[in-house]
Every structure is written in structure tokens, then in C-alpha cells.
Design a protein around this motif. Structure first.
Motif, PDB file in Angstrom:
ATOM      1  N   ALA A  75       0.802  -1.218   0.000  1.00 18.66           N
ATOM      2  CA  ALA A  75       0.000   0.000   0.000  1.00 18.66           C
ATOM      3  C   ALA A  75       0.835   1.268   0.000  1.00 18.66           C
ATOM      4  CB  ALA A  75      -0.923   0.001   1.222  1.00 18.66           C
ATOM      5  N   ASN A  76       2.079   1.200   0.479  1.00 15.06           N
ATOM      6  CA  ASN A  76       2.909   2.390   0.624  1.00 15.06           C
ATOM      7  C   ASN A  76       3.751   2.580  -0.645  1.00 15.06           C
ATOM      8  OD1 ASN A  76       4.385   4.554   1.456  1.00 15.06           O
ATOM      9  ND2 ASN A  76       5.260   3.563   3.261  1.00 15.06           N
ATOM     10  N   ASN A  77       3.188   3.272  -1.602  1.00 14.98           N
ATOM     11  CA  ASN A  77       3.892   3.469  -2.876  1.00 14.98           C
ATOM     12  C   ASN A  77       5.118   4.360  -2.730  1.00 14.98           C
ATOM     13  OD1 ASN A  77       2.017   1.921  -4.306  1.00 14.98           O
ATOM     14  ND2 ASN A  77       0.623   3.666  -4.502  1.00 14.98           N
ATOM     15  N   ALA A  78       5.120   5.215  -1.718  1.00  9.17           N
ATOM     16  CA  ALA A  78       6.238   6.138  -1.558  1.00  9.17           C
ATOM     17  C   ALA A  78       7.492   5.428  -1.060  1.00  9.17           C
ATOM     18  CB  ALA A  78       5.848   7.258  -0.595  1.00  9.17           C
ATOM     19  N   ALA A  79       7.312   4.351  -0.317  1.00  7.37           N
ATOM     20  CA  ALA A  79       8.465   3.605   0.189  1.00  7.37           C
ATOM     21  C   ALA A  79       8.198   2.125  -0.017  1.00  7.37           C
ATOM     22  CB  ALA A  79       8.692   3.906   1.664  1.00  7.37           C
ATOM     23  N   ALA A  80       8.255   1.732  -1.277  1.00  9.01           N
ATOM     24  CA  ALA A  80       7.795   0.400  -1.649  1.00  9.01           C
ATOM     25  C   ALA A  80       8.871  -0.664  -1.573  1.00  9.01           C
ATOM     26  CB  ALA A  80       7.217   0.431  -3.066  1.00  9.01           C
ATOM     27  N   GLY A  81       9.948  -0.418  -0.889  1.00  9.93           N
ATOM     28  CA  GLY A  81      10.960  -1.449  -0.723  1.00  9.93           C
ATOM     29  C   GLY A  81      12.204  -1.172  -1.532  1.00  9.93           C
ATOM     30  N   VAL A  82      13.253  -1.934  -1.269  1.00 11.15           N
ATOM     31  CA  VAL A  82      14.530  -1.718  -1.928  1.00 11.15           C
ATOM     32  C   VAL A  82      14.796  -2.731  -3.035  1.00 11.15           C
ATOM     33  CG1 VAL A  82      15.512  -0.670   0.126  1.00 11.15           C
ATOM     34  CG2 VAL A  82      15.722  -3.126  -0.204  1.00 11.15           C
ATOM     35  N   LEU A  83      14.045  -3.810  -3.110  1.00  7.52           N
ATOM     36  CA  LEU A  83      14.244  -4.778  -4.183  1.00  7.52           C
ATOM     37  C   LEU A  83      13.409  -4.357  -5.376  1.00  7.52           C
ATOM     38  CD1 LEU A  83      15.477  -7.463  -5.150  1.00  7.52           C
ATOM     39  CD2 LEU A  83      13.386  -8.578  -4.358  1.00  7.52           C
ATOM     40  N   ARG A  84      14.096  -4.117  -6.506  1.00  3.90           N
ATOM     41  CA  ARG A  84      13.403  -3.673  -7.696  1.00  3.90           C
ATOM     42  C   ARG A  84      13.900  -4.486  -8.885  1.00  3.90           C
ATOM     43  NH1 ARG A  84      11.007   1.092  -6.279  1.00  3.90           N
ATOM     44  NH2 ARG A  84      10.528   1.672  -8.413  1.00  3.90           N
ATOM     45  N   ALA A  85      13.047  -4.618  -9.869  1.00  2.00           N
ATOM     46  CA  ALA A  85      13.410  -5.327 -11.087  1.00  2.00           C
ATOM     47  C   ALA A  85      13.223  -4.383 -12.257  1.00  2.00           C
ATOM     48  CB  ALA A  85      12.542  -6.577 -11.270  1.00  2.00           C
ATOM     49  N   GLY A  86      14.165  -4.417 -13.180  1.00  2.87           N
ATOM     50  CA  GLY A  86      14.081  -3.560 -14.351  1.00  2.87           C
ATOM     51  C   GLY A  86      15.440  -3.035 -14.740  1.00  2.87           C
ATOM     52  N   SER A  87      15.501  -1.744 -14.955  1.00  4.79           N
ATOM     53  CA  SER A  87      16.756  -1.097 -15.331  1.00  4.79           C
ATOM     54  C   SER A  87      16.767   0.285 -14.706  1.00  4.79           C
ATOM     55  CB  SER A  87      16.871  -0.995 -16.859  1.00  4.79           C
ATOM     56  OG  SER A  87      15.838  -0.170 -17.368  1.00  4.79           O
ATOM     57  N   ALA A  88      17.869   0.986 -14.914  1.00  2.67           N
ATOM     58  CA  ALA A  88      17.969   2.320 -14.340  1.00  2.67           C
ATOM     59  C   ALA A  88      16.895   3.245 -14.897  1.00  2.67           C
ATOM     60  CB  ALA A  88      19.355   2.898 -14.605  1.00  2.67           C
ATOM     61  N   GLY A  89      16.420   2.951 -16.110  1.00  4.62           N
ATOM     62  CA  GLY A  89      15.411   3.804 -16.717  1.00  4.62           C
ATOM     63  C   GLY A  89      14.005   3.491 -16.259  1.00  4.62           C
ATOM     64  N   ALA A  90      13.731   2.246 -15.936  1.00  4.74           N
ATOM     65  CA  ALA A  90      12.380   1.848 -15.546  1.00  4.74           C
ATOM     66  C   ALA A  90      12.461   0.605 -14.682  1.00  4.74           C
ATOM     67  CB  ALA A  90      11.521   1.574 -16.780  1.00  4.74           C
ATOM     68  N   SER A  91      11.864   0.661 -13.502  1.00  3.33           N
ATOM     69  CA  SER A  91      11.898  -0.475 -12.592  1.00  3.33           C
ATOM     70  C   SER A  91      10.633  -0.492 -11.766  1.00  3.33           C
ATOM     71  CB  SER A  91      13.127  -0.408 -11.677  1.00  3.33           C
ATOM     72  OG  SER A  91      13.041   0.735 -10.841  1.00  3.33           O
ATOM     73  N   VAL A  92      10.332  -1.647 -11.197  1.00  2.00           N
ATOM     74  CA  VAL A  92       9.160  -1.792 -10.339  1.00  2.00           C
ATOM     75  C   VAL A  92       9.581  -2.529  -9.075  1.00  2.00           C
ATOM     76  CG1 VAL A  92       7.502  -1.807 -12.232  1.00  2.00           C
ATOM     77  CG2 VAL A  92       8.494  -3.957 -11.454  1.00  2.00           C
ATOM     78  N   PRO A  93       8.943  -2.229  -7.944  1.00  2.00           N
ATOM     79  CA  PRO A  93       9.263  -2.968  -6.711  1.00  2.00           C
ATOM     80  C   PRO A  93       8.683  -4.373  -6.769  1.00  2.00           C
ATOM     81  CG  PRO A  93       7.449  -1.456  -6.323  1.00  2.00           C
ATOM     82  CD  PRO A  93       7.926  -1.181  -7.718  1.00  2.00           C
ATOM     83  N   VAL A  94       9.370  -5.325  -6.184  1.00  2.87           N
ATOM     84  CA  VAL A  94       8.900  -6.700  -6.145  1.00  2.87           C
ATOM     85  C   VAL A  94       9.082  -7.258  -4.741  1.00  2.87           C
ATOM     86  CG1 VAL A  94       9.309  -7.187  -8.585  1.00  2.87           C
ATOM     87  CG2 VAL A  94      11.149  -7.534  -6.930  1.00  2.87           C
ATOM     88  N   GLY A  95       8.310  -8.305  -4.434  1.00  3.83           N
ATOM     89  CA  GLY A  95       8.463  -8.980  -3.165  1.00  3.83           C
ATOM     90  C   GLY A  95       9.634  -9.939  -3.185  1.00  3.83           C
ATOM     91  N   PHE A  96       9.674 -10.797  -4.205  1.00  2.00           N
ATOM     92  CA  PHE A  96      10.837 -11.654  -4.428  1.00  2.00           C
ATOM     93  C   PHE A  96      10.935 -11.942  -5.913  1.00  2.00           C
ATOM     94  CE2 PHE A  96       7.577 -14.926  -3.936  1.00  2.00           C
ATOM     95  CZ  PHE A  96       7.911 -15.861  -4.904  1.00  2.00           C
ATOM     96  N   VAL A  97      12.120 -12.324  -6.347  1.00  4.63           N
ATOM     97  CA  VAL A  97      12.380 -12.568  -7.763  1.00  4.63           C
ATOM     98  C   VAL A  97      13.305 -13.774  -7.886  1.00  4.63           C
ATOM     99  CG1 VAL A  97      14.312 -10.946  -7.814  1.00  4.63           C
ATOM    100  CG2 VAL A  97      13.133 -11.512  -9.939  1.00  4.63           C
ATOM    101  N   ILE A  98      13.097 -14.568  -8.944  1.00  6.10           N
ATOM    102  CA  ILE A  98      13.938 -15.732  -9.238  1.00  6.10           C
ATOM    103  C   ILE A  98      14.353 -15.634 -10.697  1.00  6.10           C
ATOM    104  CG2 ILE A  98      14.117 -18.252  -9.224  1.00  6.10           C
ATOM    105  CD1 ILE A  98      11.725 -18.298  -7.307  1.00  6.10           C
ATOM    106  N   ALA A  99      15.637 -15.861 -10.965  1.00  8.17           N
ATOM    107  CA  ALA A  99      16.164 -15.753 -12.332  1.00  8.17           C
ATOM    108  C   ALA A  99      16.811 -17.067 -12.739  1.00  8.17           C
ATOM    109  CB  ALA A  99      17.184 -14.620 -12.417  1.00  8.17           C
ATOM    110  N   HIS A 100      16.546 -17.485 -13.992  1.00  3.81           N
ATOM    111  CA  HIS A 100      17.169 -18.678 -14.568  1.00  3.81           C
ATOM    112  C   HIS A 100      18.160 -18.218 -15.642  1.00  3.81           C
ATOM    113  CE1 HIS A 100      17.724 -22.484 -16.643  1.00  3.81           C
ATOM    114  NE2 HIS A 100      17.069 -23.100 -15.678  1.00  3.81           N
ATOM    115  N   PRO A 101      19.360 -18.802 -15.706  1.00  2.17           N
ATOM    116  CA  PRO A 101      20.365 -18.308 -16.647  1.00  2.17           C
ATOM    117  C   PRO A 101      20.081 -18.635 -18.103  1.00  2.17           C
ATOM    118  CG  PRO A 101      21.195 -20.230 -15.507  1.00  2.17           C
ATOM    119  CD  PRO A 101      19.902 -19.872 -14.848  1.00  2.17           C
TER     120      PRO A 101
END
Length: 403
Positions: A181-207
Motif C-alpha cells: 500500500a505504501n507506494n512512496a516507500a515500496a521497498g529496496v528490491l526492484r526489477a528492471g533497469s535504471a530507466g524503468a523499474s518496479v518494486p517486487v516482493g521476491f524474484v527468481i532468475a534462470h540463466p
């Protein structure tokens, strides 16, 4: 002297054949293992592995009321003290080493550390002390069934209080809900790039097929953007597969909204039952007061009957004396007789009225006592309802996020 003929020892053709078959089988198994380990995974296999990894993470969350931390290396043991860890904690999750190739991250800051045990949120939050329930009116003695119902309320409330400092999935839900609910402080984990990113709860990446992380997922990439968004276009320089779960989606997948709503409903039911018990106790006290008043009325009516009987006796005695005195002096007249009769009749009327008042007071006392008996039965029902509501809140708190 003749020497025995020389015999050269060696493998027979049968023995050689057995050895060759064994070597062939071992070679085939080794070749198949090497080929399998080196063969690239298909897209469905990669997606299946990501889905299994996600299920492992969420299963850990259900059991431990927090997300797992990332591992520092391919050993797969979570390391919550390493802020730069990005390896999948497969060993901590009880999964196989084939998941060691994955990268993983969980939100660890921004006011919502989802990989830390949440603070106890006072579920069930009862705010009230409940010290005013049960309170018995001046009954002598308190009926055993009423006393048992009151004792049950005390035990149920004590059980509810004991749950408040304990952490469970509902406490974690309040954290993730606040995070979402707190969009102003939505966490430190983000996915994307320096130009555009979104906060996420957790993320998993496959090589991917090339078995190495590309783009923002590559080792040594910026600490702020270690993960690309799912759905990034695939090309010759990027074939990673991503799975990211936002805070709102994570709460929805685990049913946080429904569970918190259920818990809140149980708490509100406890409040309502508590309020009913408080009102019932006031009504109960009024019933006890009615009995006290009725008993006083009976005592007063009995005194009135006694006084009226005494008045009748005095009136009768006075009439007899007045008639006797008149007979000895001026003679008995009609006036004297009438007055004596009037006095006696008035005393009789007062005695009758006093007796009627006593009967009415006694009937009121019987009715008041009957009401108290009914009030006792109602009190038992109300106390049991309150205990049931408290017990239900405790059960929901114990259940937490367990399916």
C-alpha cells in the motif's frame, strides 16, 4: 626327465566378452549422464524449474512466516547477513542441487523486510482488558453453572492474550499489506533497469540455455538492478528467464486479504459478545435489585398487616369499652353503637388492604426470583457465546496462513 608342457594363462573369450559388456554399459551410462548434464534445458523445463522454485519459496514462507534470504554461493544455504547475496537458497528450502544455478532476491528494506520475522501484531487484537467480565451480582451463592460459564470466559480470554506476542502468518500479512500500500516507500528490491523499474516482493532468475546470466542479471551488475523484468525480449545476448512476484500479488497468492478479514471478523465478534455480556451484567444487577426491592416490600407489607391487625384489635377493644361505659352512665345510644361499628369496620378494611398488599408483595418477590432464574440462564448463554467468540479468534490466529 621330461618337463610338463608350458601353459600360458590369460582371459578366455567368455571372460573378455563379459568385461567388454560391463565396460560398454558403464560407458553408455557415463555418456548419457554427460550428454544430459551438458544438454541445454528446454523452455518448458526452465519454466517448470522456476515454478518449483517459487513453490519452494512460498512453502518456506507458510512454514516460517517470512521469505527465505538469498544464499551467498551455490551451496544453497540462506545468508541473511549478506546484503549482496543473490544465489537461490535451495538447501535451506530442502530442494535439489539442480536449483543451485538460479539467482534469487527478496525485499529486505524500505520499511518492509519480507525475509525477517515480522513483529507480533497482537492477533487477536482485543484492546480491551475484559476485566469487567465476568462480574457476578450479589448471589448467595452463585449458581454452579453460572460460575462455570464465567470461568470459561476467563480461560478463553487468557488463551487469547497468550497468542498476542506470538508471530504467525497474519503478522507477516500485515507487513506485506503495508509494503504493497505504501507506494512512496515500496521497498529496496526492484526489477528492471535504471530507466524503468518496479518494486517486487521476491524474484527468481534462470540463466537460460547459455547457462550464464545476461543483462541486469549478470554477476557484477549494478547492485540496485540485479534482476530484469519478466518478459524482457530474448535475443542473442539475452536468454534469461525471470519470475517476479509483486507484494500485492504475493499477499493475494497466500490469501492474506481473506485471512486478515476472517481474523478481523472474529475479533469484532468478540467485541460484540463482550458488549452483550456487559449489558447483560447490568440487567442481571437490576434483577438482583428487583429482588432486594421485592423482599423489602414483603417486609413492609408484613409490618403493615401486623399494624393493621393491632389497629383492628384496638378498635374492637375501644368499641367494647365505649359501649360498656355508656351502658353504665347515660345509656347506650344508637350513635355510640354506630361509631363503634364504623371504627371496627375501618380497622377491618385496613387489615384487608394490608393483607392484599402483602400478597401482592409476595407475588412480586416470586416473579422477581423467577426473572433472576431466567437471567441466570441468559447469562450462561451470553458468557458461553463470548467464550466461543474468543476461542474462534484463537483458532484463526493459530491457523495463520495454513491452508
Amino acid at each position: 626327465m621330461r618337463r610338463p608342457p608350458f601353459r600360458q594363462r590369460g582371459f578366455s573369450l567368455v571372460e573378455m566378452g563379459v568385461v567388454m559388456v560391463v565396460v560398454g554399459v558403464i560407458g553408455m551410462v557415463a555418456w548419457r549422464w554427460v550428454a544430459t548434464s551438458q544438454a541445454p534445458m528446454t523452455r518448458p523445463e526452465m519454466q517448470r524449474q522456476l515454478n518449483e522454485a517459487q513453490a519452494g519459496v512460498e512453502g518456506f514462507l507458510l512454514a516460517n512466516h517470512r521469505l527465505p534470504c538469498a544464499a551467498s554461493d551455490t551451496g544453497g544455504t540462506e545468508n541473511c547477513g549478506d546484503a549482496t547475496a543473490v544465489r537461490f537458497p535451495w538447501r535451506t528450502l530442502g530442494m535439489g542441487s539442480e536449483f543451485a544455478a538460479l539467482h534469487y532476491g527478496a525485499n529486505r528494506g524500505g520499511g518492509a523486510d519480507l525475509a525477517a520475522a515480522p513483529p507480533a501484531q497482537d492477533w487477536p487484537y482485543l484492546g480491551l482488558t475484559f476485566t469487567e467480565v465476568p462480574v457476578f451480582p450479589a448471589l448467595s451463592p452463585v449458581p454452579a453453572d453460572v460460575s462455570a460459564a464465567g470461568a470459561r470466559v476467563g480461560a478463553s480470554y487468557a488463551a487469547a492474550l497468550a497468542r498476542r506476542p506470538l508471530v504467525n502468518g497474519l503478522d507477516w500479512c500485515t507487513v506485506v499489506r503495508r509494503y504493497a500500500a505504501n507506494n512512496a516507500a515500496a521497498g529496496v528490491l526492484r526489477a528492471g533497469s535504471a530507466g524503468a523499474s518496479v518494486p517486487v516482493g521476491f524474484v527468481i532468475a534462470h540463466p537460460g540455455e547459455n547457462r550464464q546470466f545476461d543483462g541486469n542479471n549478470a554477476d557484477g551488475a549494478s547492485a540496485s538492478f540485479r534482476f530484469d523484468l519478466p518478459g524482457r525480449s530474448q535475443d542473442l545476448n539475452y536468454d534469461d528467464l525471470m519470475l517476479a512476484v509483486g507484494p500485492g500479488d504475493l499477499g493475494a497468492r497466500l490469501g492474506c486479504a481473506a485471512r486478515l478479514s476472517e481474523a478481523q471478523s472474529a475479533i469484532q465478534a468478540s467485541y460484540a459478545a463482550y458488549d452483550t455480556a456487559r449489558v447483560m451484567q447490568q440487567y442481571w444487577s437490576l434483577l438482583r435489585f428487583d429482588i432486594d426491592q421485592a423482599e423489602s416490600a414483603v417486609d413492609g407489607a408484613e409490618s403493615g398487616v401486623a399494624l393493621a391487625a393491632m389497629g383492628l384489635a384496638l378498635a374492637t377493644t375501644g368499641a367494647v369499652l365505649s359501649i360498656a361505659s355508656a351502658a353504665n352512665t347515660e345509656g347506650v345510644t344508637a350513635f355510640i353503637v354506630v361509631m363503634a361499628a364504623v371504627n371496627i369496620a375501618a380497622s377491618i378494611a385496613e387489615t384487608v388492604l394490608a393483607a392484599q398488599d402483602l400478597t401482592a408483595a409476595q407475588e412480586d418477590l416470586v416473579a422477581a426470583r423467577a426473572k433472576l432464574v431466567a437471567g441466570n440462564a441468559y447469562a450462561i448463554h451470553v458468557y458461553n457465546s463470548l467464550a466461543d467468540a474468543l476461542d474462534n479468534a484463537v483458532v484463526i490466529d493459530q491457523k495463520g496462513l495454513t491452508p
